[in-house]
Write an enzyme that holds these catalytic residues in place. Structure first.
Site, PDB file in Angstrom:
ATOM      1  N   HIS A  50     -11.649   9.434 -15.168  1.00  0.00           N
ATOM      2  CA  HIS A  50     -10.893   8.380 -14.513  1.00  0.00           C
ATOM      3  C   HIS A  50     -10.646   7.152 -15.404  1.00  0.00           C
ATOM      4  O   HIS A  50      -9.842   6.286 -15.058  1.00  0.00           O
ATOM      5  CB  HIS A  50     -11.604   7.960 -13.215  1.00  0.00           C
ATOM      6  CG  HIS A  50     -10.748   7.140 -12.301  1.00  0.00           C
ATOM      7  ND1 HIS A  50      -9.476   7.535 -11.920  1.00  0.00           N
ATOM      8  CD2 HIS A  50     -10.980   5.942 -11.693  1.00  0.00           C
ATOM      9  CE1 HIS A  50      -8.965   6.618 -11.123  1.00  0.00           C
ATOM     10  NE2 HIS A  50      -9.840   5.649 -10.974  1.00  0.00           N
ATOM     11  N   ASP A 107      -9.801  14.000 -14.436  1.00  0.00           N
ATOM     12  CA  ASP A 107     -10.037  12.905 -13.486  1.00  0.00           C
ATOM     13  C   ASP A 107     -10.388  13.476 -12.117  1.00  0.00           C
ATOM     14  O   ASP A 107      -9.537  13.999 -11.408  1.00  0.00           O
ATOM     15  CB  ASP A 107      -8.786  12.030 -13.393  1.00  0.00           C
ATOM     16  CG  ASP A 107      -8.988  10.758 -12.587  1.00  0.00           C
ATOM     17  OD1 ASP A 107     -10.024  10.640 -11.901  1.00  0.00           O
ATOM     18  OD2 ASP A 107      -8.098   9.892 -12.640  1.00  0.00           O
ATOM     19  N   SER A 136      -5.816   2.829 -11.082  1.00  0.00           N
ATOM     20  CA  SER A 136      -6.556   3.376  -9.951  1.00  0.00           C
ATOM     21  C   SER A 136      -6.030   2.772  -8.650  1.00  0.00           C
ATOM     22  O   SER A 136      -4.858   2.936  -8.327  1.00  0.00           O
ATOM     23  CB  SER A 136      -8.051   3.147 -10.142  1.00  0.00           C
ATOM     24  OG  SER A 136      -8.804   3.910  -9.225  1.00  0.00           O
ATOM     25  N   GLN A 137      -6.860   2.060  -7.880  1.00  0.00           N
ATOM     26  CA  GLN A 137      -6.330   1.404  -6.685  1.00  0.00           C
ATOM     27  C   GLN A 137      -5.164   0.491  -7.057  1.00  0.00           C
ATOM     28  O   GLN A 137      -4.165   0.420  -6.338  1.00  0.00           O
ATOM     29  CB  GLN A 137      -7.421   0.582  -6.000  1.00  0.00           C
ATOM     30  CG  GLN A 137      -6.926  -0.199  -4.795  1.00  0.00           C
ATOM     31  CD  GLN A 137      -8.004  -1.113  -4.220  1.00  0.00           C
ATOM     32  OE1 GLN A 137      -8.540  -0.838  -3.168  1.00  0.00           O
ATOM     33  NE2 GLN A 137      -8.318  -2.197  -4.916  1.00  0.00           N
ATOM     34  N   TYR A 173     -10.443  -0.339  -7.253  1.00  0.00           N
ATOM     35  CA  TYR A 173     -11.246  -0.345  -6.028  1.00  0.00           C
ATOM     36  C   TYR A 173     -12.584  -1.057  -6.227  1.00  0.00           C
ATOM     37  O   TYR A 173     -13.331  -0.748  -7.163  1.00  0.00           O
ATOM     38  CB  TYR A 173     -11.490   1.104  -5.613  1.00  0.00           C
ATOM     39  CG  TYR A 173     -12.027   1.314  -4.222  1.00  0.00           C
ATOM     40  CD1 TYR A 173     -11.179   1.302  -3.121  1.00  0.00           C
ATOM     41  CD2 TYR A 173     -13.369   1.571  -4.006  1.00  0.00           C
ATOM     42  CE1 TYR A 173     -11.656   1.531  -1.849  1.00  0.00           C
ATOM     43  CE2 TYR A 173     -13.859   1.808  -2.731  1.00  0.00           C
ATOM     44  CZ  TYR A 173     -12.993   1.780  -1.654  1.00  0.00           C
ATOM     45  OH  TYR A 173     -13.482   2.015  -0.394  1.00  0.00           O
TER      46      TYR A 173
END
Length: 322
Positions: free
Chosen positions: A303, A273, A187-188, A92
Site C-alpha cells: 500500500h 496492495d 489511499s483515503q 485514513y
C-alpha cells in the site's frame, strides 16, 4: 505478499462489481446545494512557522452542515500573483499535521491546500483538529460503518462534502488561481480526490494514488485488511444487512465518481496492495470518463505504492496542467 489479485492484462479490462444507484446524481446535487446554503466563511490566519521559503495559513471554513473544518494553506514566500492550486486530501486516520510539514507542493511554486478530515487525525502523523459533530447508529470502531444504515447518514457524505467546500475555500484566497486547480491524495485521500473529481466540473487535473473507497462489493470480499474489514466485521455481527450496506456504499463508490470525471487524471496502483487491492483501483481508472488518463503500476509494492517515485512522476506530469 506476492501477487494475489487479477493478472495485469485482466486488471486493464476490469470494470468493477458495483452499480450506480439511479438517484446518484440527484443525491449529490441536493447534498451540495444544502451545503452551499451555509456561508463558506473561509478564514486564513498567518502562522509563524520559522520557515523562510514558505508562508503558511491556518484555515477554517464551513463544510457539511456548516460545521467548521480546518486546513493549511501553504504558499511560496513572497508570492504576489495567483498560483496554480493543489488541494490535497489525507489518508485514513491521519490529520492535517503541523504547519511546517508537507512542503513539496509549495516548494514547486504552487499554492497547496491540505484539508483536515473530520473526526480523524489521531492514528498517525502530526494530528488533526476537526471534530465530526454528527452522531450515528451503532457502528464498528473506525469510520467505515458510521451511518451505513442510509446514504443520508453515512460518514463519507460529510467528508466528500467537506472536500468540495475545501476546494471552494482554497479558491477564495487571492493568491490561488481557481482556473488551475488540481486535487490529489493517497489511499483515503485518493478516494476523496475521485469524489471531488466527479463532483466538480472545472478541475484541470486529478491525481489519486492507490485510492481507497472504490468497488466496495469486491473490496469487502477480497481483502481482510482494515479499513475495508471494518465493513465485514460489522456485517458479521449484523447478519443479513449486507444488501442494505452495499446499497448505501454505492453512493460513495469511487468507480461511480470516476465515471463522471471531467479532467485529465494520473492514477497509481500497487500489485501487492492488500489494503486497496489493485482491481478496485483499476475499476475506478477504467471508469474514468476523461480520455486523457494514465496509471502508474508498481509491481512489487504494497500500500505504500510508488512513494517518492510517484511524487516525482506527479511533479513532471502536472507541468502540462498547472
Amino acid at each position: 505478499m506476492a501477487l494475489f489479485d487479477l493478472p495485469l492484462d485482466e486488471l486493464r479490462e476490469y470494470r468493477g462489481a458495483s452499480t450506480a444507484p439511479e438517484g446518484f446524481d440527484a443525491f449529490w446535487d441536493k447534498t451540495l446545494q444544502e451545503a452551499r446554503g451555509y456561508e463558506l466563511d473561509a478564514r486564513f490566519e498567518p502562522v509563524d512557522t520559522g520557515l523562510s521559503t514558505v508562508q503558511v495559513y491556518d484555515v477554517t471554513f464551513a463544510g457539511f452542515g456548516g460545521h467548521p473544518v480546518k486546513g493549511w494553506l501553504r504558499l511560496p514566500a513572497g508570492a504576489a500573483e495567483p498560483l496554480p492550486l493543489v488541494v490535497e486530501f489525507i489518508g485514513y486516520g491521519g490529520g492535517r499535521g503541523l504547519a511546517h510539514q508537507d512542503l513539496l507542493w509549495a516548494s514547486s511554486g504552487r499554492a497547496h491546500f491540505v484539508m483536515d478530515t473530520r473526526g480523524q487525525g489521531s492514528a498517525w502523523g502530526g494530528g488533526g483538529g476537526t471534530a465530526d459533530p454528527v452522531g450515528a447508529a451503532p457502528a464498528f470502531p473506525g469510520y467505515m460503518t458510521r451511518g451505513i444504515d442510509a446514504p443520508e447518514n453515512y460518514y463519507y457524505r460529510r467528508v466528500f462534502t467537506d472536500a468540495v467546500r475545501a476546494v471552494e475555500a482554497a479558491r477564495s484566497h487571492p493568491l490561488a488561481d481557481a482556473a488551475r486547480t488540481v486535487v490529489t491524495g493517497g489511499s483515503q485521500g485518493g478516494g476523496i480526490s475521485l469524489a471531488v473529481g466527479g463532483l466538480l466540473p472545472d478541475l484541470v487535473a486529478v491525481a489519486p494514488d492507490v485510492p481507497f473507497l472504490c468497488d466496495f462489493p469486491r473490496a469487502t470480499t477480497l481483502t481482510d485488511r482494515h479499513p475495508y474489514r471494518e465493513i465485514g466485521l460489522f456485517l458479521k455481527t449484523h447478519r443479513g444487512r449486507a444488501e442494505e450496506a452495499l446499497r448505501t456504499l454505492a453512493y460513495f463508490d469511487g468507480v461511480h465518481f470516476a465515471a463522471r470525471g471531467r479532467a485529465p487524471a494520473l492514477f497509481s496502483a500497487a500489485l501487492e496492495d492488500q489494503t486497496c487491492p489493485p482491481s478496485t483501483v483499476f475499476a475506478a481508472f477504467n471508469a474514468w470518463a476523461h480520455q486523457d488518463k494514465a496509471i502508474e503500476v508498481y509491481d512489487f509494492n504494497d500500500h505504500e505504492g510508488g512513494g517518492p517515485f510517484q511524487e516525482e512522476r506527479k511533479l513532471r506530469w502536472l507541468r502540462a496542467y498547472a
